[in-house]
Design a protein around this motif. Structure first.
Motif, PDB file in Angstrom:
ATOM      1  N   ILE A   1       0.842  -1.203   0.000  1.00 42.63           N
ATOM      2  CA  ILE A   1       0.000   0.000   0.000  1.00 42.63           C
ATOM      3  C   ILE A   1       0.869   1.241   0.000  1.00 42.63           C
ATOM      4  O   ILE A   1       1.727   1.420   0.869  1.00 42.63           O
ATOM      5  CB  ILE A   1      -0.927   0.000   1.231  1.00 42.63           C
ATOM      6  N   ASP A   2       0.619   2.124  -0.962  1.00 43.85           N
ATOM      7  CA  ASP A   2       1.389   3.361  -1.090  1.00 43.85           C
ATOM      8  C   ASP A   2       0.555   4.615  -0.830  1.00 43.85           C
ATOM      9  O   ASP A   2       1.057   5.726  -0.977  1.00 43.85           O
ATOM     10  CB  ASP A   2       2.001   3.459  -2.499  1.00 43.85           C
ATOM     11  N   ASP A   3      -0.713   4.427  -0.475  1.00 53.06           N
ATOM     12  CA  ASP A   3      -1.594   5.568  -0.250  1.00 53.06           C
ATOM     13  C   ASP A   3      -1.473   6.024   1.206  1.00 53.06           C
ATOM     14  O   ASP A   3      -2.069   5.442   2.120  1.00 53.06           O
ATOM     15  CB  ASP A   3      -3.045   5.184  -0.572  1.00 53.06           C
ATOM     16  N   LEU A   4      -0.690   7.078   1.416  1.00 55.71           N
ATOM     17  CA  LEU A   4      -0.394   7.551   2.769  1.00 55.71           C
ATOM     18  C   LEU A   4      -1.649   7.993   3.503  1.00 55.71           C
ATOM     19  O   LEU A   4      -1.859   7.651   4.675  1.00 55.71           O
ATOM     20  CB  LEU A   4       0.613   8.701   2.694  1.00 55.71           C
ATOM     21  N   GLU A   5      -2.501   8.773   2.846  1.00 54.39           N
ATOM     22  CA  GLU A   5      -3.697   9.291   3.502  1.00 54.39           C
ATOM     23  C   GLU A   5      -4.654   8.176   3.904  1.00 54.39           C
ATOM     24  O   GLU A   5      -5.285   8.237   4.968  1.00 54.39           O
ATOM     25  CB  GLU A   5      -4.397  10.303   2.590  1.00 54.39           C
ATOM     26  N   GLU A   6      -4.789   7.159   3.064  1.00 51.19           N
ATOM     27  CA  GLU A   6      -5.671   6.049   3.396  1.00 51.19           C
ATOM     28  C   GLU A   6      -5.131   5.253   4.585  1.00 51.19           C
ATOM     29  O   GLU A   6      -5.894   4.772   5.426  1.00 51.19           O
ATOM     30  CB  GLU A   6      -5.843   5.122   2.183  1.00 51.19           C
ATOM     31  N   LEU A   7      -3.803   5.128   4.671  1.00 55.38           N
ATOM     32  CA  LEU A   7      -3.207   4.433   5.813  1.00 55.38           C
ATOM     33  C   LEU A   7      -3.441   5.212   7.108  1.00 55.38           C
ATOM     34  O   LEU A   7      -3.733   4.629   8.155  1.00 55.38           O
ATOM     35  CB  LEU A   7      -1.713   4.224   5.580  1.00 55.38           C
ATOM     36  N   LYS A   8      -3.318   6.535   7.045  1.00 59.43           N
ATOM     37  CA  LYS A   8      -3.584   7.364   8.223  1.00 59.43           C
ATOM     38  C   LYS A   8      -5.041   7.211   8.653  1.00 59.43           C
ATOM     39  O   LYS A   8      -5.351   7.085   9.848  1.00 59.43           O
ATOM     40  CB  LYS A   8      -3.280   8.828   7.916  1.00 59.43           C
TER      41      LYS A   8
END
Length: 328
Positions: free
Chosen positions: A293-300
């Motif tokens: 996973i490279d989506d920073l906002e989704e991980l946050k």
């Protein structure tokens, strides 16, 4: 102390319970009647800052206790201690007792230095300092003191699994939520110098789960983030140097820096989420899904929602969906 998050743990102990620190060092005895005053850290116009000096006032005497906390031994420590001791003497004109609190044995020579001498022409300074090796202190004896401020240092003391489990139970018993979470963070950070942080977080348990909004303000989060940023910057700079012709290399470096910052933050949030997920669902491993996973906002966002997820399979499905979106 040269490593910021460990420095924060030491400062937290100083601010919360200076008496416990001085008992740990042997500067005062448990139950001894003594007045303790935190002194200003600036001891000269040159703003030389020791980790922390104290004024200890007893009925029959007064002294200045100077404490330096070190994650590991550095060759410059003895001379630095002499410099601080001289400046403290010039400022307060009181007997000086110097302590080096060493968290790990890394870099410590044999025999361990306890004396230093600085010669400056007709001026000679000789200092005997007290080297407190944390790993030689019995964790069982410190736990018996019932001083919660010392719990973060227990994993580095002479003890094992039993002492870790007892420390974790005592952490859960801290009544004030903010103090419990702050002390748990320092327990996790310092304990990580010896043990796997994921195992420690699992040991602390679900009740000590730390929300991302509070975690982001902690030295622990900043440490993980900075480590990721450092690694990302180095990688980005290397790639930037290798790109393009000579006239285009500066642009490549700048692009590399920006990519490094993003990659570093992504790495930090992945590690935070992995630790919290392990605490939420003990025994589950989500590292393989997180790496995709490279989506920073989704991980946050997912980190904030973690406490509301009912089981590990729900989290795993969310991670797989995010990974599939990234690959698509």
């Amino acid at each position: 102390m040269n490593t910021k998050p460990y420095d924060q743990a030491f400062k937290y102990l100083v601010g919360q319970d200076a008496e416990s620190l001085l008992i740990l060092l042997g500067a005062i005895k448990p139950g001894e009647q003594a007045e303790i005053e935190l002194l200003p850290r600036e001891v000269s116009v040159a703003a030389t800052l020791p980790d922390q000096p104290f004024r200890i006032s007893r009925a029959d005497r007064e002294e200045i206790a100077h404490v330096e906390a070190q994650t590991y031994w550095e060759a410059a420590v003895p001379d630095r201690m002499a410099d601080y001791a001289l400046r403290l003497w010039l400022k307060y004109q009181r007997p000086i007792t110097s302590y080096v609190l060493l968290l790990t044995r890394h870099g410590l020579p044999k025999p361990a230095p306890r004396l230093t001498r600085v010669d400056g022409g007709d001026l000679s300074i000789r200092l005997r300092f007290r080297l407190i090796r944390l790993w030689q202190i019995a964790a069982r004896e410190v736990l018996a003191m019932h001083r919660e401020s010392l719990l973060p240092f227990v994993p580095l003391m002479n003890g094992g699994r039993r002492e870790l489990e007892e420390s974790a139970e005592l952490l859960r018993q801290i009544s004030h939520e903010r103090d419990r979470r702050e002390t748990s963070l320092h327990f996790l950070m310092l304990g990580g110098l010896r043990y796997n942080r994921t195992d420690l977080l699992d040991l602390i348990g679900r009740k000590n789960m730390i929300p991302l909004e509070q975690l982001k303000e902690s030295s622990f989060y900043q440490f993980i983030l900075e480590e990721g940023l450092k690694e990302g910057r180095e990688k980005g700079l290397k790639e930037g140097r290798e790109e393009g012709r000579e006239e285009g290399r500066e642009e490549g470096r700048e692009e590399g820096r920006e990519e490094g910052r993003e990659e570093g933050e992504l790495k930090g949030v992945r590690e935070i989420l992995a630790l919290l997920a392990t605490s939420r669902f003990p025994g589950a491993d989500f590292s393989a899904e997180l790496e995709l996973i490279d989506d920073l906002e989704e991980l946050k966002k997912l980190t904030l929602e973690l406490n509301s997820l009912p089981d590990p399979e729900t989290l795993r499905e969310r991670l797989r969906a995010l990974a599939s979106g990234a690959q698509g």
